[in-house]
Enzyme design. Sequence first.
Site, mmCIF file in Angstrom:
data_model
loop_
_atom_site.group_PDB
_atom_site.id
_atom_site.type_symbol
_atom_site.label_atom_id
_atom_site.label_comp_id
_atom_site.label_asym_id
_atom_site.label_seq_id
_atom_site.Cartn_x
_atom_site.Cartn_y
_atom_site.Cartn_z
ATOM 1 N N ASN A 196 -13.164 35.269 -3.014
ATOM 2 C CA ASN A 196 -12.643 34.055 -2.411
ATOM 3 C C ASN A 196 -13.085 33.964 -0.950
ATOM 4 O O ASN A 196 -12.658 34.781 -0.113
ATOM 5 C CB ASN A 196 -11.120 34.024 -2.461
ATOM 6 C CG ASN A 196 -10.554 32.810 -1.730
ATOM 7 O OD1 ASN A 196 -10.593 31.704 -2.231
ATOM 8 N ND2 ASN A 196 -10.039 33.016 -0.517
ATOM 9 N N GLU A 197 -13.972 33.035 -0.656
ATOM 10 C CA GLU A 197 -14.355 32.583 0.687
ATOM 11 C C GLU A 197 -15.122 33.596 1.521
ATOM 12 O O GLU A 197 -15.374 33.356 2.710
ATOM 13 C CB GLU A 197 -13.127 32.084 1.472
ATOM 14 C CG GLU A 197 -12.460 30.882 0.819
ATOM 15 C CD GLU A 197 -11.394 30.212 1.657
ATOM 16 O OE1 GLU A 197 -11.039 29.063 1.345
ATOM 17 O OE2 GLU A 197 -10.906 30.841 2.629
#
Length: 798
Positions: free
Chosen positions: A408-409
């Site tokens: 995630n990210e």
Amino acid sequence: MLDVAPMDEGWILRHDGAALPASVPGCVHTDLLAAGVVPDPFLGRNEAAVGWVGRREWTYERTLGPLPGGHERTDLVFDGLDTAAEITLDGRKLGSVRNMHRSHRFDVTGLEGLLSVRFRSAHAEAEAVRGLLGERPNAYPEPFQYIRKMACSFGWDWGPTLVTAGIWRPVRLEHWSTARIARVRPVVTVEQGLGRVELLVDVERTAGRAGLALSARAGGAETRVEVVGTGATVLVEVPDPELWWPRGYGEQPLYEVELTLSDASGPLDAWRRRIGFRSVELDRSADEHGSGFTFVVNGERLFARGVNWIPDDALPSRVTRERYRTRLAQAAAAGVDLVRVWGGGIYENEDFYDACDELGLLVWQDFPFACAAYPEEQPLRGEVEAEARENVVRLMPHPSLVLWNGNNENLWGFRDWDWERPLAGDSWGEGYYLGLLPRIVAELDPTRPYAAGSPWSGSWDRHPNDPAHGTHHSWEVWNRRDYADYTLEVPRFVAEFGWQAPPAYATLRRALPGEEPAPDSPGMLHHQKAEDGNGKLARGLAHHFAVPEQGFSEADFDRWHYLTQVNQARAVAAGIEHWRSNWPVCAGTVLWQLNDCWPVTSWAAIDGDGREKPLYHELKRLYADRLLTLRPGPGGPVLAAVNQAARPWRSAPVLRRMSVDGAVVAEAVVEFDAGARAVARLPVPGELRPAGPGEFLVADADGLRALHFPAPDRDIPYPRPRFDVSVAPGRVTVTAHTLVRDLLLQADRLAPSARADRGLVTLLPGERVTIGVRGWETPDTADAVTARSALYCVEPAR
């Protein structure tokens, strides 16, 4: 036959010479709470008062008595230890562990005595690894990327800092002889009406070399093979299986698979799971708009109606099978068909995926990496590979699982969050996401797609969060821009977006005992973890509503609470209506977020006490198979009929241009024809376009309604709302005498257990709505006064 003996009883928790009863599965926090040693960290500002717990060492102990005879081998199996621990038995070291996301097995044959699991502080473990490997950038101040543990234990912009330790999943003894099934990797495919279940089996033997056989059954078919060495492959073919479909596209038939390991004396071990036959692809091909990200299940292209899932409790051992089912059933009832298990949490247990299989909820599973640069050296690299291999195989049977996602990210963070300079060439996780993890998925689970991260545009030649390519996280809206700006672009797949609002009133009252809540009261601010969260809420309101110059005071709290919840629902509606109406260019939205892990102001649709915010009810409209929406367009409003149903949608909606005092200025009937899984768009005729803030547009078709107001609420000359209220057991009826905008019954103000069956509703003069209410006794009509006190709507600017 392998004999399993649970070891959940008889544990004690030791620290500084004290001994407390311990629950297993559980954690230190839950044991201290049960003993009354610490206050509930979810209440008031108690979180700070229990911070010391995560910085101490803790020991779980119990006696392991003489083991029963009749077996050659006994294994002690921990399904989950949180996180860094040393395990000893009668003073003999069995092993050391350092990964919450793995199981652990120890040979204890012939041993007995005091079993001890000594947990080191996760803070101390993470800081020691940081000292060994060097500093890496991080979106938060805690060192969560240096330990293989649920990252959000260390706090997040919606979660408390409660750094847990403990035996968080079941523990048992396994007694066995000759051989056992060590691992089963089921590769399930279906093609041209034939279902194939290929079981790749690893077998662990004792010293003997006895002849072994594996037999498997599925869907009425059966196969038997001899085992040579320590492994075998068993193929079961099921003719004409029923296909498993996401909810809304078909049924979810599940097939029992039973695998038995035997020798000449009879069965030795068995493995049982449920599977589903379905195919899944991820279409990332290039087109005139960029490159897509479209899920294709059983050949059917679909717009994913998704939500992001975080751990449902900051103390995850408390989440039961029933709680998983309740929360996921809430998602399904809201029209959701995809749940993304976010990378700052955990690989959930089987109960989560079982519920998704049964409910038809597609699962997008992140590997647990989020918002930080992760070192790729030892001791972390070996742990990452081991956990990935174990969990890929563990979750393979579930037909609901359709995507493995690397992180995630973090790819985005490397490019945009000023990581490259301080890293100065040090490892940061890229080798995991673009190397190790895709190799593991390709080797072990070749039937499922893998994505390197979210967001990710597919190549370093493009910005990682390029909306024209792959997945996109839309956070400029909320952080810096108004939600009206959602309409400025059409991403290919919106994997994160959202808007904050406080939890339900009864949730706040329980969470803030003794405090009169105000937007900036001490408890409210403590339960607002986002950077400048209240400032963003205030600026978001100011774009649309007339707000007091000095902000909302304690006396205005009820109004602030209502308006922030309205703004959250409207913001999410603005995004989803726009993106769904641009299918198939945009192929999915995944709301941040479905749930909360404690009572907090956040982006969730369901708050930390399980109460549904107005946003939740709005999702039912936004994620329904058929959505009618009036969208702003360059030449004026456009009516979009979004049809995700399998049948065409032909209708003749009535369009009315109305004044806010209830007069119909102009009216027309138009026709549209939206094909199956398609969108029809119609420009609104010029004579029906509102001529200023005192007018609005209404479209009605087949029981669905769309509204278009051309100005912010603060500029609309709303009449003072007038309506009648009547009550009867289980329902509240409201009859409008004026335009009533965004009427909301906050049922939990009637009774903490009360629930309303709908959220925001706009009534035209003369219209009536009946709201179902559970959990509130209404003995007589005098309760209409009480019901009215729990009703809110938009009022004219002062």
